[in-house]
Design a protein around this motif. Structure first.
Motif, PDB file in Angstrom:
ATOM      1  N   VAL A 161       0.730  -1.145  -0.480  1.00 15.07           N
ATOM      2  CA  VAL A 161       0.179   0.184  -0.043  1.00 15.07           C
ATOM      3  C   VAL A 161       0.983   1.323  -0.012  1.00 15.07           C
ATOM      4  O   VAL A 161       0.699   2.352  -0.562  1.00 15.07           O
ATOM      5  CB  VAL A 161      -0.960   0.072   1.307  1.00 15.07           C
ATOM      6  N   LEU A 162       1.868   1.211   0.773  1.00 12.02           N
ATOM      7  CA  LEU A 162       2.774   2.328   1.081  1.00 12.02           C
ATOM      8  C   LEU A 162       3.437   2.064  -0.238  1.00 12.02           C
ATOM      9  O   LEU A 162       3.420   4.203  -0.623  1.00 12.02           O
ATOM     10  CB  LEU A 162       3.601   2.287   2.137  1.00 12.02           C
ATOM     11  N   ASP A 163       3.747   1.747  -1.202  1.00 12.23           N
ATOM     12  CA  ASP A 163       4.752   1.716  -2.341  1.00 12.23           C
ATOM     13  C   ASP A 163       3.522   2.348  -3.537  1.00 12.23           C
ATOM     14  O   ASP A 163       4.409   3.462  -4.160  1.00 12.23           O
ATOM     15  CB  ASP A 163       5.095   0.244  -2.884  1.00 12.23           C
ATOM     16  N   ALA A 164       2.400   1.753  -3.438  1.00 11.63           N
ATOM     17  CA  ALA A 164       1.389   2.653  -3.793  1.00 11.63           C
ATOM     18  C   ALA A 164       1.314   3.807  -4.094  1.00 11.63           C
ATOM     19  O   ALA A 164       1.028   4.592  -5.005  1.00 11.63           O
ATOM     20  CB  ALA A 164      -0.039   1.237  -4.701  1.00 11.63           C
ATOM     21  N   VAL A 165       1.167   4.973  -2.901  1.00  2.02           N
ATOM     22  CA  VAL A 165       0.525   5.861  -2.613  1.00  2.02           C
ATOM     23  C   VAL A 165       2.232   6.435  -2.454  1.00  2.02           C
ATOM     24  O   VAL A 165       2.252   8.159  -3.252  1.00  2.02           O
ATOM     25  CB  VAL A 165       0.375   5.674  -1.501  1.00  2.02           C
ATOM     26  N   MET A 166       3.359   6.000  -2.141  1.00  2.00           N
ATOM     27  CA  MET A 166       4.260   7.026  -2.356  1.00  2.00           C
ATOM     28  C   MET A 166       5.549   7.002  -3.186  1.00  2.00           C
ATOM     29  O   MET A 166       6.341   7.481  -3.721  1.00  2.00           O
ATOM     30  CB  MET A 166       4.837   6.871  -0.816  1.00  2.00           C
ATOM     31  N   SER A 167       5.452   6.008  -4.347  1.00  5.08           N
ATOM     32  CA  SER A 167       6.097   5.338  -5.542  1.00  5.08           C
ATOM     33  C   SER A 167       5.805   6.192  -7.278  1.00  5.08           C
ATOM     34  O   SER A 167       5.530   4.806  -7.639  1.00  5.08           O
ATOM     35  CB  SER A 167       6.931   4.304  -5.623  1.00  5.08           C
ATOM     36  N   PRO A 168       5.395   7.165  -6.968  1.00  2.81           N
ATOM     37  CA  PRO A 168       6.048   8.580  -6.050  1.00  2.81           C
ATOM     38  C   PRO A 168       4.570   9.221  -5.779  1.00  2.81           C
ATOM     39  O   PRO A 168       3.787   8.319  -5.778  1.00  2.81           O
ATOM     40  CB  PRO A 168       6.712   9.396  -7.639  1.00  2.81           C
ATOM     41  N   PRO A 169       4.291  10.371  -4.792  1.00  4.35           N
ATOM     42  CA  PRO A 169       3.259  10.170  -4.121  1.00  4.35           C
ATOM     43  C   PRO A 169       2.581  10.759  -5.429  1.00  4.35           C
ATOM     44  O   PRO A 169       2.758  11.563  -6.211  1.00  4.35           O
ATOM     45  CB  PRO A 169       3.967  11.449  -2.661  1.00  4.35           C
ATOM     46  N   ASP A 170       1.345   9.595  -5.036  1.00  2.49           N
ATOM     47  CA  ASP A 170       0.167  10.983  -6.068  1.00  2.49           C
ATOM     48  C   ASP A 170      -0.409  11.748  -5.681  1.00  2.49           C
ATOM     49  O   ASP A 170      -1.300  12.400  -6.245  1.00  2.49           O
ATOM     50  CB  ASP A 170      -0.600   9.281  -6.085  1.00  2.49           C
TER      51      ASP A 170
END
Length: 202
Positions: free
Chosen positions: A139-148
């Motif tokens: 979940v963090l990777d999806a939101v943070m890579s890059p920050p959406d």
């Protein structure tokens, strides 16, 4: 000063309308999670920073490091561990039956509280949870890579609440609803860290 008054007013409004804040020390809930929107909270670490050092925590710190290594080796079976105080306990969350056996295994080692060599054996308190480390990191990777969203400052795992957390400097109900829709309101929450020019939109 104006921002401080705004924040205090929000907490008063919350207390009068929604009930007590989260029981987790240092966390003040601004908006509770619903089926359609994620929780918003802010942090007050004053008590934590003012708490005197207690050398009895050292064996538990070493055991926590060892427990984290277990989680890194089995991220789909386990979730991140954490410490509780008064009295000190190490909580080891698990997802699967295999994870329960891994989480319950005693942790041994040597700590040096007050510069005294102290062997220890700590038996974790096991707790079944819904989300593994692998799921939370995805979940963090999806939101943070890059920050959406440009308001997102950082992200981390809240081990005690078994959820992903994103830190933002500005938040509104549209962001809360989008995160709930995409990830579920029990899987992610918002930590609001307002700057001088940012506010919360009810």
């Amino acid at each position: 000063m104006h921002m401080l008054r705004v924040i205090l007013a929000m907490f008063v409004l919350y207390a009068l309308t929604l009930g007590p804040a989260s029981p987790v020390p240092g966390r003040l809930v601004v908006e509770r999670a619903t089926s359609e929107a994620v929780e918003v909270f802010t942090m007050d670490l004053t008590d934590f920073l003012d708490e005197p050092y207690d050398s009895r925590i050292e064996p538990f710190n070493h055991a926590l490091d060892a427990a984290m290594q277990r989680v890194e080796a089995h991220p789909k079976d386990l979730a991140p561990p954490y410490l509780l105080k008064r009295p000190y306990r190490l909580v080891a969350p698990y997802i699967t039956d295999r994870g329960r056996a891994l989480a319950a295994a005693p942790l041994t080692g040597v700590a040096w509280p007050d510069q005294v060599q102290t062997p220890f054996t700590i038996i974790p308190v096991v707790r079944q949870v819904r989300h593994s480390r692998a799921e939370l990191e995805a979940v963090l990777d999806a939101v943070m890579s890059p920050p959406d969203d440009p308001r997102i400052l950082s992200g981390h795992i809240d081990a005690e609440r078994n959820r992903a957390v994103i830190e933002v400097d500005d938040v509104d109900v549209r962001l809360r609803r989008r995160l709930a829709r995409e990830y579920g309101s029990d899987l992610i929450a918002i930590q609001w860290s307002p700057g001088d020019d940012h506010s919360y939109s009810f």
